[in-house]
Write a protein that holds these residues in place. Structure first.
Motif, PDB file in Angstrom:
ATOM      1  N   SER C  17       0.840  -1.188   0.000  1.00  0.00           N
ATOM      2  CA  SER C  17       0.000   0.000   0.000  1.00  0.00           C
ATOM      3  C   SER C  17       0.879   1.243   0.000  1.00  0.00           C
ATOM      4  CB  SER C  17      -0.931   0.001   1.214  1.00  0.00           C
ATOM      5  OG  SER C  17      -0.218   0.346   2.362  1.00  0.00           O
ATOM      6  N   GLY C  18       2.122   1.113   0.530  1.00  0.00           N
ATOM      7  CA  GLY C  18       3.053   2.227   0.451  1.00  0.00           C
ATOM      8  C   GLY C  18       3.389   2.575  -0.987  1.00  0.00           C
ATOM      9  N   TRP C  19       3.625   1.512  -1.809  1.00  0.00           N
ATOM     10  CA  TRP C  19       3.914   1.756  -3.219  1.00  0.00           C
ATOM     11  C   TRP C  19       2.729   2.388  -3.924  1.00  0.00           C
ATOM     12  CZ3 TRP C  19       8.285   2.394  -5.356  1.00  0.00           C
ATOM     13  CH2 TRP C  19       9.419   1.733  -4.868  1.00  0.00           C
ATOM     14  N   THR C  20       1.548   1.845  -3.643  1.00  0.00           N
ATOM     15  CA  THR C  20       0.356   2.423  -4.269  1.00  0.00           C
ATOM     16  C   THR C  20       0.256   3.887  -3.878  1.00  0.00           C
ATOM     17  OG1 THR C  20      -0.561   0.429  -3.292  1.00  0.00           O
ATOM     18  CG2 THR C  20      -1.933   1.606  -4.887  1.00  0.00           C
ATOM     19  N   ARG C  21       0.504   4.124  -2.602  1.00  0.00           N
ATOM     20  CA  ARG C  21       0.404   5.476  -2.091  1.00  0.00           C
ATOM     21  C   ARG C  21       1.363   6.397  -2.867  1.00  0.00           C
ATOM     22  NH1 ARG C  21       3.857   7.551   1.518  1.00  0.00           N
ATOM     23  NH2 ARG C  21       3.283   9.571   2.381  1.00  0.00           N
ATOM     24  N   LEU C  22       2.599   5.929  -3.021  1.00  0.00           N
ATOM     25  CA  LEU C  22       3.574   6.737  -3.747  1.00  0.00           C
ATOM     26  C   LEU C  22       3.121   7.005  -5.176  1.00  0.00           C
ATOM     27  CD1 LEU C  22       7.192   5.681  -2.757  1.00  0.00           C
ATOM     28  CD2 LEU C  22       6.018   7.888  -2.460  1.00  0.00           C
ATOM     29  N   ALA C  23       2.605   5.950  -5.809  1.00  0.00           N
ATOM     30  CA  ALA C  23       2.167   6.107  -7.192  1.00  0.00           C
ATOM     31  C   ALA C  23       1.047   7.132  -7.279  1.00  0.00           C
ATOM     32  CB  ALA C  23       1.700   4.763  -7.751  1.00  0.00           C
ATOM     33  N   VAL C  24       0.089   7.010  -6.350  1.00  0.00           N
ATOM     34  CA  VAL C  24      -1.038   7.951  -6.361  1.00  0.00           C
ATOM     35  C   VAL C  24      -0.516   9.371  -6.139  1.00  0.00           C
ATOM     36  CG1 VAL C  24      -3.082   8.688  -5.101  1.00  0.00           C
ATOM     37  CG2 VAL C  24      -2.749   6.275  -5.640  1.00  0.00           C
ATOM     38  N   ILE C  25       0.369   9.510  -5.157  1.00  0.00           N
ATOM     39  CA  ILE C  25       0.915  10.846  -4.876  1.00  0.00           C
ATOM     40  C   ILE C  25       1.641  11.391  -6.090  1.00  0.00           C
ATOM     41  CG2 ILE C  25       2.758  12.023  -3.604  1.00  0.00           C
ATOM     42  CD1 ILE C  25       1.908  10.519  -1.137  1.00  0.00           C
ATOM     43  N   PHE C  26       2.447  10.554  -6.723  1.00  0.00           N
ATOM     44  CA  PHE C  26       3.211  11.014  -7.871  1.00  0.00           C
ATOM     45  C   PHE C  26       2.284  11.475  -8.985  1.00  0.00           C
ATOM     46  CE2 PHE C  26       5.265  10.191 -11.964  1.00  0.00           C
ATOM     47  CZ  PHE C  26       6.348  11.050 -11.846  1.00  0.00           C
ATOM     48  N   LEU C  27       1.315  10.611  -9.275  1.00  0.00           N
ATOM     49  CA  LEU C  27       0.396  10.910 -10.367  1.00  0.00           C
ATOM     50  C   LEU C  27      -0.341  12.215 -10.108  1.00  0.00           C
ATOM     51  CD1 LEU C  27      -0.017   8.828 -12.707  1.00  0.00           C
ATOM     52  CD2 LEU C  27      -2.383   8.711 -11.895  1.00  0.00           C
ATOM     53  N   PHE C  28      -0.844  12.312  -8.909  1.00  0.00           N
ATOM     54  CA  PHE C  28      -1.642  13.474  -8.575  1.00  0.00           C
ATOM     55  C   PHE C  28      -0.780  14.740  -8.557  1.00  0.00           C
ATOM     56  CE2 PHE C  28      -4.552  15.674  -5.364  1.00  0.00           C
ATOM     57  CZ  PHE C  28      -5.330  16.181  -6.373  1.00  0.00           C
ATOM     58  N   SER C  29       0.455  14.609  -8.089  1.00  0.00           N
ATOM     59  CA  SER C  29       1.354  15.763  -8.088  1.00  0.00           C
ATOM     60  C   SER C  29       1.581  16.273  -9.496  1.00  0.00           C
ATOM     61  CB  SER C  29       2.701  15.395  -7.475  1.00  0.00           C
ATOM     62  OG  SER C  29       2.529  14.977  -6.164  1.00  0.00           O
ATOM     63  N   VAL C  30       1.784  15.339 -10.406  1.00  0.00           N
ATOM     64  CA  VAL C  30       2.037  15.740 -11.791  1.00  0.00           C
ATOM     65  C   VAL C  30       0.812  16.447 -12.360  1.00  0.00           C
ATOM     66  CG1 VAL C  30       2.433  14.864 -14.121  1.00  0.00           C
ATOM     67  CG2 VAL C  30       3.733  13.946 -12.200  1.00  0.00           C
ATOM     68  N   VAL C  31      -0.363  15.861 -12.108  1.00  0.00           N
ATOM     69  CA  VAL C  31      -1.587  16.482 -12.612  1.00  0.00           C
ATOM     70  C   VAL C  31      -1.754  17.890 -12.017  1.00  0.00           C
ATOM     71  CG1 VAL C  31      -4.104  16.358 -12.617  1.00  0.00           C
ATOM     72  CG2 VAL C  31      -2.744  14.304 -13.024  1.00  0.00           C
ATOM     73  N   LEU C  32      -1.531  17.982 -10.715  1.00  0.00           N
ATOM     74  CA  LEU C  32      -1.683  19.276 -10.054  1.00  0.00           C
ATOM     75  C   LEU C  32      -0.701  20.298 -10.611  1.00  0.00           C
ATOM     76  CD1 LEU C  32      -2.853  21.087  -7.802  1.00  0.00           C
ATOM     77  CD2 LEU C  32      -1.072  20.206  -6.309  1.00  0.00           C
ATOM     78  N   ALA C  33       0.543  19.891 -10.729  1.00  0.00           N
ATOM     79  CA  ALA C  33       1.549  20.815 -11.251  1.00  0.00           C
ATOM     80  C   ALA C  33       1.174  21.263 -12.657  1.00  0.00           C
ATOM     81  CB  ALA C  33       2.918  20.163 -11.229  1.00  0.00           C
ATOM     82  N   GLY C  34       0.683  20.316 -13.458  1.00  0.00           N
ATOM     83  CA  GLY C  34       0.278  20.660 -14.818  1.00  0.00           C
ATOM     84  C   GLY C  34      -0.877  21.646 -14.826  1.00  0.00           C
ATOM     85  N   TYR C  35      -1.838  21.385 -13.971  1.00  0.00           N
ATOM     86  CA  TYR C  35      -3.029  22.248 -13.912  1.00  0.00           C
ATOM     87  C   TYR C  35      -2.650  23.658 -13.467  1.00  0.00           C
ATOM     88  CZ  TYR C  35      -7.457  24.106 -12.126  1.00  0.00           C
ATOM     89  OH  TYR C  35      -8.544  24.892 -11.859  1.00  0.00           O
ATOM     90  N   VAL C  36      -1.829  23.727 -12.413  1.00  0.00           N
ATOM     91  CA  VAL C  36      -1.466  25.036 -11.872  1.00  0.00           C
ATOM     92  C   VAL C  36      -0.500  25.757 -12.795  1.00  0.00           C
ATOM     93  CG1 VAL C  36      -0.203  26.159 -10.027  1.00  0.00           C
ATOM     94  CG2 VAL C  36      -1.901  24.440  -9.489  1.00  0.00           C
ATOM     95  N   LEU C  37       0.483  24.987 -13.291  1.00  0.00           N
ATOM     96  CA  LEU C  37       1.548  25.641 -14.038  1.00  0.00           C
ATOM     97  C   LEU C  37       1.266  25.777 -15.527  1.00  0.00           C
ATOM     98  CD1 LEU C  37       4.851  24.411 -12.412  1.00  0.00           C
ATOM     99  CD2 LEU C  37       3.701  26.597 -12.185  1.00  0.00           C
ATOM    100  N   GLY C  38       0.344  24.972 -16.059  1.00  0.00           N
ATOM    101  CA  GLY C  38       0.068  25.022 -17.498  1.00  0.00           C
ATOM    102  C   GLY C  38      -0.075  26.443 -18.020  1.00  0.00           C
ATOM    103  N   PRO C  39      -1.123  27.140 -17.569  1.00  0.00           N
ATOM    104  CA  PRO C  39      -1.295  28.511 -18.044  1.00  0.00           C
ATOM    105  C   PRO C  39      -0.101  29.389 -17.697  1.00  0.00           C
ATOM    106  CG  PRO C  39      -3.269  27.752 -16.935  1.00  0.00           C
ATOM    107  CD  PRO C  39      -2.219  26.720 -16.700  1.00  0.00           C
ATOM    108  N   PHE C  40       0.507  29.119 -16.547  1.00  0.00           N
ATOM    109  CA  PHE C  40       1.603  29.968 -16.112  1.00  0.00           C
ATOM    110  C   PHE C  40       2.838  29.782 -16.997  1.00  0.00           C
ATOM    111  CE2 PHE C  40       5.085  31.341 -13.454  1.00  0.00           C
ATOM    112  CZ  PHE C  40       4.607  32.575 -13.071  1.00  0.00           C
ATOM    113  N   VAL C  41       3.071  28.543 -17.395  1.00  0.00           N
ATOM    114  CA  VAL C  41       4.213  28.274 -18.276  1.00  0.00           C
ATOM    115  C   VAL C  41       4.037  29.020 -19.588  1.00  0.00           C
ATOM    116  CG1 VAL C  41       5.261  26.477 -19.710  1.00  0.00           C
ATOM    117  CG2 VAL C  41       4.914  26.088 -17.266  1.00  0.00           C
ATOM    118  N   TRP C  42       2.799  29.028 -20.069  1.00  0.00           N
ATOM    119  CA  TRP C  42       2.527  29.767 -21.302  1.00  0.00           C
ATOM    120  C   TRP C  42       2.775  31.258 -21.097  1.00  0.00           C
ATOM    121  CZ3 TRP C  42       2.780  30.455 -26.017  1.00  0.00           C
ATOM    122  CH2 TRP C  42       2.004  31.380 -26.713  1.00  0.00           C
TER     123      TRP C  42
END
Lengths: 444, 305, 315
Positions: C17-42
């Motif tokens: 469950s630790g691995w799953t947890r890491l995977a979920v955190i990683f995935l969600f972090s990437v999505v969040l960073a993309g959502y927040v930074l997408g417009p900003f990067v542009w």
């Protein structure tokens, strides 16, 4: 208890720190205080355009006359709202830039005053296009001195027309359709004509240009709405636009969200063959640092409709003078000097108007400047001065500028957009718009 | 009753009064002074104006009309349609903000490398000045050269540029999206701060009881987040209802009134039409509705009020 | 987070469950960073493009011909008196699409900073005692005062600008940053109190009693016991009041007139009204304007994310 000792020790400490923080806070506030401008200075407001030029011209004025000027500038989009607030709040304003569209409401509200009694200002009328003087006259009185005018021009991308095998740019709106379809078929542009029909202050200029060149009007000489009239009114123009969007698809359906600026940039990106744009944009469109179609954009006379002419719409801006400025004769004298310096001649020449053109390409009402060699040289870099002058002669004042213009304009814009979106028919849209006009006219 | 502390200088007078009430009054004094001095006059003035038929282009004809302005605006069809648009905009925005905020707070509540970085970049949308933000979204949404069309086309999700804001069906959701993007950071922080105050013991106890992740979330996290939700709901509802900037920069109420929301209606009435009487009346109607909503939210979610 | 001990079997499960947890955190972090930074990067990418490149179809995500022209115009602008000789001319030959108000950006950022910092400090001074009183002291009219505070923020600002303007001009504070400090304080403090109050309420009443038994006055209880524990929410309101002041547009538009008091949002808006309008320049200004709040977040983020408090309390 251990806990309480720590607590009590900290009590005094904390009080000391927090008082320091409070004092520091108030010091910051105090340091920020600035002194107010002296009462004798002229309080001048404009929107944030040509700011450097204005400042340099003020520097020269102050040096010459010793009169101090306090110059404030605000963003154009919110300028009118901010000025309304300042007038209502009785701020000490003396001189301000005014758009022709606001003249009746500002005059009715008593915010700006006629200047007919100052001959040193009205003497310049003889050099000014009649359309400009008309635009700053309300109920027979002149409300200021103009410094800038421009009009809606019709531009085309020469290279794109050549590629489509079109030898001559369009003369009529029918030819615009014909050539656009050809360009569309050749795959050169999805929507060959750029029209900016978003709800904004530019909209009425675009609509008026379309209506005037189709031979129509919004109102008759008595100021009654005839926009709903199928022959003399605006119906033909609106129908043409609706056809172009809905059936011929030569204008993007996104036209209702495209503002003047977005449209300009889209044209500069090479997306379109034709565009209605303010004439001064010609300079930007032919600037290789800002435009991908630099050197290819040419102006021709506004296309005409079956019953129309090459007429277009013109607008102008002028220096208005407030009630506050004229209350005190001494201040009034200074203010008149200031307005003459900017809207008339400065040291014997139309210096501000000239610099406005050579610096940023903004047009003037003062016709003698068309013969000025510097002006001719400046225009020659990106345009043909003869076409510019000829089209300017055909520019007309908007026929909807009344005290209720703001309210009607908002409604009328929504009606045109509804028709373009195919929510209601062009006839119905203009019928509603005309009814609104008559209601507002009655109320006033 | 807690015992009285040592008497201080001012304590001499305090003998006569209820000490608790006096302390409270002292603590509340600064904020009351600020609000009464700065906020009360404008609010009263606004109501006063709403009782006059004040049109700035008719400065010599300003009759006192009692509540006529209110009757006038409430019978206006455009008022009701704009109120409906504000309602849907608010529901869309607040729902999206709340869900995203909880998800983000849950993520930042975990311990992992890079979470501080995430927390810092989260502030970026909030920090972009309103005007630059509005123009940025205008640029992104532009149908002929915008970044959104560009990105979707390159990713192969569309095969032709789409009309965004110009499509009346899409206008409100797109503006809501821009609004949510800017509001999510604050909401996440408010939720996260609340989450941090949940005692760890509760989770430990639940774990011992054999509750799984989902059960722990539903039975411990969510109920404990009530105060955070109250803050987010109240603040974001108030912000969404009165939101104006994006409407001004992106569409000015268009196309064809598709984004003519209540706040835009008030602006048009007050500044475009220069009809201050009805404009202020509209504002008062909006204020009463907003206040009622805030009251309802506090009553439902507030623990001790 | 993980409980110690347990059977071998349980440990294995936890690791999974630790691995799953890491995977979920990683995935969600990437999505969040993309959502927040997408417009900003542009935003950031377009700020180093020139005006010609920024309108490319399709957009250039990575600039082909990056330029620092916009940033140079912001940081190297001359701010002396302007004469005919020194005025900028947007000449097409020189490609000058930089707005003539560009030189005002840095002074306006300074004004914004003064206003925002003052508003933060005053918010803390005024808001903390009020929030504490409302959360921990029982007195009559307590809920009324909460509703009173909220009721000052339900009327849309658009109709309040005129009376606000009358008030400010009566005080003689037009074109003075003090006008903004006063009004921003009034528009932020109700929420500040509300946010802090809700946090104070979640702290146990026993703390209050214990401190009082120890002989602390109300003021000392607040500053020595509650405040250190409430640091996460204090950090939240620092960010809230700073950013609200930083972004505020409408009141600043009305009260300021010259660069003596104009704040950054007004100057950025002014870039949209010249005869030449540069989106890349406006985006560059946006990038510059984001820096101070982000630095502030760097300082205060730890209190929020780590839940760092100056004391410890077991619930």
């Amino acid at each position: 208890m251990k806990e309480s000792t720590r607590t009590r020790l900290g009590c005094r400490e904390f009080l000391r720190y927090s008082s320091v923080a409070v004092v520091a806070g108030f010091l910051t506030v105090g340091a920020a205080t600035t002194t107010l401008a002296a009462e004798e200075s002229i309080n001048f407001n404009g929107w944030s355009a040509a700011v450097d030029l204005v400042e340099s011209h003020i520097t020269a004025f102050e040096k010459k006359t010793g009169i101090e000027v306090k110059y404030g500038n605000l963003p154009w989009a919110q300028y009118r709202d901010a000025m309304v607030t300042k007038f209502v709040g009785k701020a000490p304003l003396d001189v301000m830039w005014v758009s022709d569209a606001w003249l009746p409401e500002w005059a009715e509200a008593g915010w700006i005053q006629p200047v007919d009694q100052f001959k040193e200002l009205t003497k310049y009328n003889s050099d000014v296009d009649k359309f400009c003087t008309d635009s700053m006259t309300y109920k027979g009185q002149q409300y200021g001195l103009t410094y800038y005018t421009d009009y809606m021009g019709f531009f085309y991308n020469e290279e794109m027309l050549k590629k489509a095998g079109i030898a001559k740019p369009p003369e009529t709106w029918a030819e615009v359709v014909e050539q656009s379809l050809k360009i569309k078929q050749a795959g050169l542009s999805e929507y060959p004509l750029m029209l900016a029909m978003a709800n904004e202050s530019w909209l009425i200029e675009f609509l008026s240009a379309m209506v005037f060149s189709q031979g129509g009007v919004f109102t008759d000489d008595a100021g009654n709405a005839i926009m709903q009239d199928p022959k003399k009114g605006a119906v033909e123009a609106l129908k043409w636009v609706v056809e172009a969007v809905q059936r011929q698809k030569i204008v993007s359906p996104a036209t209702v969200e495209t503002g003047e600026l977005a449209g300009l940039k889209s044209f500069a990106a090479g997306n379109h063959a034709f565009a209605l744009e303010p004439k001064y944009r010609l300079r930007m469109l032919n600037d290789p640092k800002q435009s991908q179609v630099a050197g290819k954009v040419k102006q021709i006379l506004m296309p005409k409709g079956p019953n129309g002419s090459h007429a277009t719409v013109g607008w102008m801006r002028f220096y208005g003078v407030s009630k506050h400025a004229l209350e005190n004769p001494e201040r009034a004298k200074n203010v008149v000097k200031f307005v003459e310096w900017f809207g008339g001649k400065a040291e014997g020449e139309y210096r501000f108007q000239k610099f406005l053109l050579t610096d940023i390409g903004a047009g003037f009402c003062t016709r003698p400047l068309f013969d000025d060699p510097d002006i001719r040289a400046s225009y020659a870099k990106y345009a043909k001065i003869d076409i510019i002058a000829e089209q300017q002669r055909l520019a007309r004042k908007k026929d909807v500028i009344t005290p209720w213009f703001g309210e009607w304009n908002e409604f009328n814009g929504a009606m045109w957009q509804s028709a373009i979106l195919d929510q209601i028919s062009p006839e119905e849209a203009l019928k509603k718009s005309a009814d609104k006009w008559q209601t507002l006219k009655r109320e006033q | 009753m807690p015992p009285r502390p040592r008497l201080r200088l001012s304590g001499v007078i305090s003998g006569k009064f209820d000490f608790e009430a006096r302390a409270a009054a002292l603590f509340l004094l600064p904020v009351t002074v600020v609000l009464v001095a700065v906020a009360v006059f404008p609010i009263g003035y606004s109501f006063y104006i709403s009782l006059f038929q004040l049109k700035l282009t008719r400065p010599h004809r300003v009759p006192f009309v009692w509540l006529d302005n209110y009757a006038k605006i409430l019978t206006d069809e455009l008022f009701w349609s704009s109120a409906w648009r504000t309602f849907s905009f608010t529901v869309m925005s607040v729902t999206a903000i709340s869900i995203l905020a909880v998800l983000i707070a849950l993520l930042l509540n975990e311990t992992f490398r890079g979470r501080r970085f995430l927390a810092i970049i989260l502030v970026a949308p909030w920090a972009i000045p309103t005007v630059a933000n509005g123009l940025m979204w205008k640029w992104i949404y532009d149908s002929s050269f915008g970044a959104l069309n560009g990105a979707l086309l390159q990713l192969g999700m569309i095969d032709k540029y789409v009309v965004w804001l110009g499509d009346p069906e899409k206008t409100l959701p797109l503006i809501a999206n821009a609004f949510v993007w800017k509001e999510v950071p604050l909401a996440s922080i408010l939720i996260l701060v609340t989450m941090k105050s949940i005692p760890a013991d509760l989770y430990r106890a639940a774990k011992v009881d054999g509750a799984n992740v989902l059960q722990r979330f539903i039975h411990i996290t969510l109920p404990s987040l009530r105060p955070g939700f109250m803050l987010v709901f109240i603040y974001e509802t108030m912000m969404a209802i009165r939101h104006f900037d994006l409407f001004f920069i992106l569409t000015e109420g268009g196309p064809a009134q598709a984004s003519h929301v209540a706040s835009w209606h008030i602006y048009v009435e007050t500044f475009r039409n220069l009809s201050f009487g009805t404009g202020n009346a509209l504002a008062y109607v909006m204020a009463i509705v907003t206040f009622a909503l805030a009251y309802f939210i506090i009553r439902t979610l507030g623990r001790r009020l | 987070m993980l409980a110690k001990g347990g059977s071998k079997h349980a440990r294995w499960k936890l690791r999974l469950s630790g691995w799953t947890r890491l995977a979920v955190i990683f995935l969600f972090s990437v999505v969040l960073a993309g959502y927040v930074l997408g417009p900003f990067v542009w935003l950031a990418s377009s700020s180093i493009q020139n005006e010609r490149e920024i309108i490319s179809v399709p957009p250039h995500w990575v600039p082909e011909d990056p330029t620092l022209l916009n940033f140079k115009a912001i940081f190297l602008a001359q701010r002396k008196g302007v004469t005919y000789e020194t005025r900028t001319q947007a000449d097409p030959v020189s490609g000058g699409y930089i707005p003539s108000t560009a030189k005002n950006l840095l002074p306006s950022l300074w004004n914004s900073l003064i206003v925002a910092v003052s508003v933060v400090v005053l918010n803390l001074v005024v808001g903390i005692p009020a929030a504490y009183a409302m959360a921990k002291i029982r007195f009559r009219g307590r809920s009324t005062s909460i509703y009173f505070m909220l009721s000052t923020r339900v009327i849309p600002d658009i109709v309040l600008v005129v009376p606000f303007f009358l008030f400010i001009s009566r005080l003689g504070l037009l074109d003075n940053v003090l006008s903004l400090i006063i009004t921003y304080l009034a528009i932020t403090v109700p929420f500040t109190v509300f946010i802090l109050m809700s946090y104070f309420e979640s702290l146990p009443d026993e703390l209050d009693k214990a401190a009082r038994v120890d002989g602390c006055s109300r003021f000392q209880t607040l500053t020595l016991v509650f405040l250190p524990l409430a640091l996460p929410s204090v950090a939240a309101i620092v960010l809230f009041s700073f950013l609200t002041s930083w972004n505020e547009f409408l009141l600043a538009l009305m009260f300021t007139q010259t660069i003596a008091s104009q704040t950054m949002p007004i100057v950025i808006a002014s870039f949209t009204s010249d005869f030449t309008i540069s989106f890349s320049f406006i985006n560059a200004a946006g990038v510059v304007a984001v820096v101070p709040p982000v630095l502030l977040a760097v300082v205060f983020e730890r209190y929020i994310v780590s839940g760092m408090t100056a004391g410890a309390v077991k619930g």
